[in-house]
Design a protein around this motif. Structure first.
Motif, PDB file in Angstrom:
ATOM      1  N   TYR A 222      -3.987  -4.850  -8.801  1.00  0.00           N
ATOM      2  CA  TYR A 222      -3.872  -3.465  -8.351  1.00  0.00           C
ATOM      3  C   TYR A 222      -5.248  -2.822  -8.279  1.00  0.00           C
ATOM      4  CZ  TYR A 222      -4.101  -2.704 -13.433  1.00  0.00           C
ATOM      5  OH  TYR A 222      -4.474  -2.725 -14.757  1.00  0.00           O
ATOM      6  N   THR A 223      -5.320  -1.775  -7.464  1.00  0.00           N
ATOM      7  CA  THR A 223      -6.542  -0.983  -7.317  1.00  0.00           C
ATOM      8  C   THR A 223      -6.141   0.471  -7.150  1.00  0.00           C
ATOM      9  OG1 THR A 223      -7.735  -2.787  -6.214  1.00  0.00           O
ATOM     10  CG2 THR A 223      -8.590  -0.559  -5.895  1.00  0.00           C
TER      11      THR A 223
ATOM     12  N   PRO B 251      -1.384   1.825  -5.461  1.00  0.00           N
ATOM     13  CA  PRO B 251      -0.553   3.028  -5.617  1.00  0.00           C
ATOM     14  C   PRO B 251      -1.147   4.218  -4.884  1.00  0.00           C
ATOM     15  CG  PRO B 251      -1.905   2.730  -7.555  1.00  0.00           C
ATOM     16  CD  PRO B 251      -2.156   1.524  -6.685  1.00  0.00           C
ATOM     17  N   SER B 252      -0.345   5.247  -4.720  1.00  0.00           N
ATOM     18  CA  SER B 252      -0.796   6.480  -4.071  1.00  0.00           C
ATOM     19  C   SER B 252      -1.617   7.280  -5.068  1.00  0.00           C
ATOM     20  CB  SER B 252       0.410   7.290  -3.595  1.00  0.00           C
ATOM     21  OG  SER B 252       0.002   8.374  -2.810  1.00  0.00           O
ATOM     22  N   GLU B 253      -2.921   7.016  -5.088  1.00  0.00           N
ATOM     23  CA  GLU B 253      -3.850   7.610  -6.053  1.00  0.00           C
ATOM     24  C   GLU B 253      -4.782   8.613  -5.408  1.00  0.00           C
ATOM     25  OE1 GLU B 253      -5.224   7.487  -9.210  1.00  0.00           O
ATOM     26  OE2 GLU B 253      -3.522   6.475 -10.082  1.00  0.00           O
TER      27      GLU B 253
ATOM     28  N   VAL C 169       0.865  -1.181   0.000  1.00  0.00           N
ATOM     29  CA  VAL C 169       0.000   0.000   0.000  1.00  0.00           C
ATOM     30  C   VAL C 169       0.902   1.231   0.000  1.00  0.00           C
ATOM     31  CG1 VAL C 169      -1.729   1.336   1.249  1.00  0.00           C
ATOM     32  CG2 VAL C 169      -1.887  -1.165   1.188  1.00  0.00           C
ATOM     33  N   SER C 170       0.839   1.998  -1.060  1.00  0.00           N
ATOM     34  CA  SER C 170       1.664   3.206  -1.163  1.00  0.00           C
ATOM     35  C   SER C 170       0.851   4.439  -0.810  1.00  0.00           C
ATOM     36  CB  SER C 170       2.233   3.344  -2.574  1.00  0.00           C
ATOM     37  OG  SER C 170       2.964   4.551  -2.691  1.00  0.00           O
ATOM     38  N   CYS C 171       1.416   5.259   0.073  1.00  0.00           N
ATOM     39  CA  CYS C 171       0.800   6.531   0.463  1.00  0.00           C
ATOM     40  C   CYS C 171       1.810   7.663   0.269  1.00  0.00           C
ATOM     41  CB  CYS C 171       0.377   6.490   1.927  1.00  0.00           C
ATOM     42  SG  CYS C 171      -0.537   5.035   2.441  1.00  0.00           S
TER      43      CYS C 171
ATOM     44  N   VAL D 173       7.356  12.340  -4.672  1.00  0.00           N
ATOM     45  CA  VAL D 173       8.069  11.087  -4.946  1.00  0.00           C
ATOM     46  C   VAL D 173       7.186  10.058  -5.654  1.00  0.00           C
ATOM     47  CG1 VAL D 173       9.786  11.354  -3.129  1.00  0.00           C
ATOM     48  CG2 VAL D 173       7.605  10.266  -2.591  1.00  0.00           C
ATOM     49  N   ILE D 174       6.091  10.520  -6.230  1.00  0.00           N
ATOM     50  CA  ILE D 174       5.163   9.630  -6.933  1.00  0.00           C
ATOM     51  C   ILE D 174       5.895   8.764  -7.952  1.00  0.00           C
ATOM     52  CG2 ILE D 174       3.340   9.625  -8.700  1.00  0.00           C
ATOM     53  CD1 ILE D 174       2.157   9.965  -5.991  1.00  0.00           C
ATOM     54  N   GLN D 175       6.866   9.352  -8.674  1.00  0.00           N
ATOM     55  CA  GLN D 175       7.538   8.639  -9.762  1.00  0.00           C
ATOM     56  C   GLN D 175       8.323   7.425  -9.265  1.00  0.00           C
ATOM     57  OE1 GLN D 175       8.312  11.579  -8.579  1.00  0.00           O
ATOM     58  NE2 GLN D 175      10.536  11.797  -8.329  1.00  0.00           N
ATOM     59  N   HIS D 176       8.741   7.426  -8.002  1.00  0.00           N
ATOM     60  CA  HIS D 176       9.519   6.301  -7.479  1.00  0.00           C
ATOM     61  C   HIS D 176       8.682   5.027  -7.363  1.00  0.00           C
ATOM     62  CE1 HIS D 176      12.912   8.828  -6.997  1.00  0.00           C
ATOM     63  NE2 HIS D 176      12.475   9.484  -5.936  1.00  0.00           N
ATOM     64  N   GLN D 177       7.366   5.175  -7.456  1.00  0.00           N
ATOM     65  CA  GLN D 177       6.505   3.991  -7.393  1.00  0.00           C
ATOM     66  C   GLN D 177       6.715   3.070  -8.595  1.00  0.00           C
ATOM     67  OE1 GLN D 177       2.388   4.929  -5.283  1.00  0.00           O
ATOM     68  NE2 GLN D 177       2.831   6.435  -6.874  1.00  0.00           N
TER      69      GLN D 177
END
Length: 318
Positions: A148-149, A111-113, A82-84, A89-93
Motif C-alpha cells: 500500500y501507499t 487508499p483515498s488519502e 486505486v481508491s478515490c 464513504v471513506i469508512q467503506h474502504q
C-alpha cells in the motif's frame, strides 16, 4: 515487489477521481487493463462520463460499494486497487481492504488519502476529519501481504467549490477566500505562513508516478506537492493576473479561525471539518522537512503558483 499492470479504480468520476483516472489513462501504455467500479446510479447520472471512459477502453463494473460479492467479482484480474472515494464513504474502504487482502489477484491498494497528512504529529490523531482515514490506515497496517501507499498531497490548489483557491460567499469568507469577481481576498493566519499545495491535475500525475515507482512508494506516506507559497504570495499573484488592480485584502487570525471552528462544531455545521483542515494548514500542517517528489521521479515539472492561479481565474470567471 509487484509490477502494476491492471488497475481497478473506485470513485473514478468524483472530484479528485476524475483527475486521477484521466492521468492513468494518459499513461495507459504502461498498463494492460484499466477498470472502474461505480454505483448503478452513477451509470445513469453520469452516463456521458461513463461513455467517455468506455471509449478510451476502460472496463466498467457497477454495484454497491458495500456488496462483498460484487466487489470481490470485480477484483478478478486486477493487481492494483486505486481508491478515490469521497470523504462521506471513506469508512467503506476497510471492507475493500479486507476483500483485497483475501483476493488472489490483488497485490496493492492505494487508499483515498489525497490531502492533509493524518499522522503529521501527535495531535493529528485527535483531529475530527482524520478519524475515518486513520481507521483505514490501521486496517492496511494489519494486512500481511498487501502492498500500500498513502499519496499525501496537502490542500488542492484549485478553485472548484470549497477548494483553497475558490471564491467563498461573503457569509463564509472569514474561512478564507480568493474572489476574482469581487477582487477580494481573506488570508488565514498572518498571511505569511507557508502552505504546500497540489493542483488536482498534479495529484493525478503524482499518483501515476507512485504506481510506476512501486518500490520507492511502497508502505509509506508519500508526501508530495506542486508548490509552496504564503497566502500573501497567492493574493499577489491573483492581483497580477487579474489586471494588476489592487484587491481588498484582510486577515482571519489563527485565533479567530479557531473560534469559528469551535462555533461550527457547537452548531453542528457541515463546515466544521473544513474549518479544522484550514486551521491545520494555517498552523503549518502541510510543511515537511522535505517532500518526496524525487522518490517517484517528479521533482521537476510540477505546476506552479502561476499555473494554479491562471486556472483558478478561468474557473471563477466561467
Amino acid at each position: 515487489m509487484t509490477t502494476t499492470k491492471n488497475i481497478l479504480i473506485f470513485g473514478a468520476t468524483g472530484l479528485i477521481g476524475e483527475h486521477i483516472t484521466q492521468a492513468i489513462l494518459d499513461q495507459k501504455s504502461h498498463f494492460d487493463r484499466i477498470g472502474i467500479y461505480t454505483s448503478d446510479n452513477t451509470l445513469w447520472t453520469k452516463h456521458e462520463d461513463i461513455g467517455r471512459l468506455k471509449s478510451q477502453g476502460v472496463e466498467i463494473f457497477s454495484g454497491n460499494v458495500t456488496s462483498r460479492d460484487a466487489v470481490n467479482e470485480a477484483y478478478t484480474g486486477f493487481d492494483t486497487i486505486v481508491s478515490c472515494v469521497g470523504r462521506s464513504v471513506i469508512q467503506h474502504q476497510i471492507q475493500l481492504i479486507e476483500l483485497a487482502e483475501k483476493h488472489p489477484d490483488v497485490k496493492k491498494f492505494f487508499p483515498s488519502e489525497y490531502g492533509t497528512d493524518i499522522e503529521y504529529g501527535p495531535s493529528s490523531a485527535n483531529e475530527m476529519p482524520h478519524q475515518q482515514k486513520l481507521k483505514v490506515r490501521a486496517a492496511l497496517k494489519k494486512t500481511k501481504d498487501l502492498e500500500y501507499t498513502y499519496v499525501v498531497t496537502g490542500p488542492y490548489a484549485d478553485a472548484d467549490s470549497g477548494l483553497f483557491l475558490s471564491a467563498r460567499s461573503e457569509e463564509d469568507e472569514q474561512s478564507g477566500t480568493f474572489d476574482v469577481q469581487r477582487k477580494r481576498a481573506v488570508l488565514l493566519g498572518d498571511g505569511e505562513g507557508k502552505i504546500s499545495l497540489t493542483t488536482m491535475y498534479d495529484v493525478g500525475r503524482l499518483t501515476v508516478a507512485a504506481l510506476l515507482h512501486s518500490e520507492a512508494a511502497k508502505g509509506r506516506a508519500l508526501k508530495v506537492n506542486s508548490f509552496t507559497a504564503t497566502p500573501k504570495e497567492i493574493a499577489a499573484e491573483f492581483e497580477r493576473q487579474s489586471g494588476g488592480h489592487q484587491w481588498k485584502v484582510s486577515i482571519t487570525s489563527l485565533d479567530k479561525l479557531k473560534q469559528l471552528e469551535s462555533r461550527a462544531y457547537q452548531q453542528g455545521s457541515p463546515q466544521a471539518g473544513v474549518l479544522t483542515l484550514r486551521r491545520i494548514w494555517t498552523e503549518g500542517g502541510t510543511l515537511y522537512e522535505r517532500r518526496d517528489n524525487h522518490l517517484i521521479g517528479m521533482e521537476d515539472g510540477m505546476e506552479t503558483l502561476e499555473d494554479a492561479v491562471k486556472r483558478a481565474i478561468e474557473v471563477q470567471m466561467a
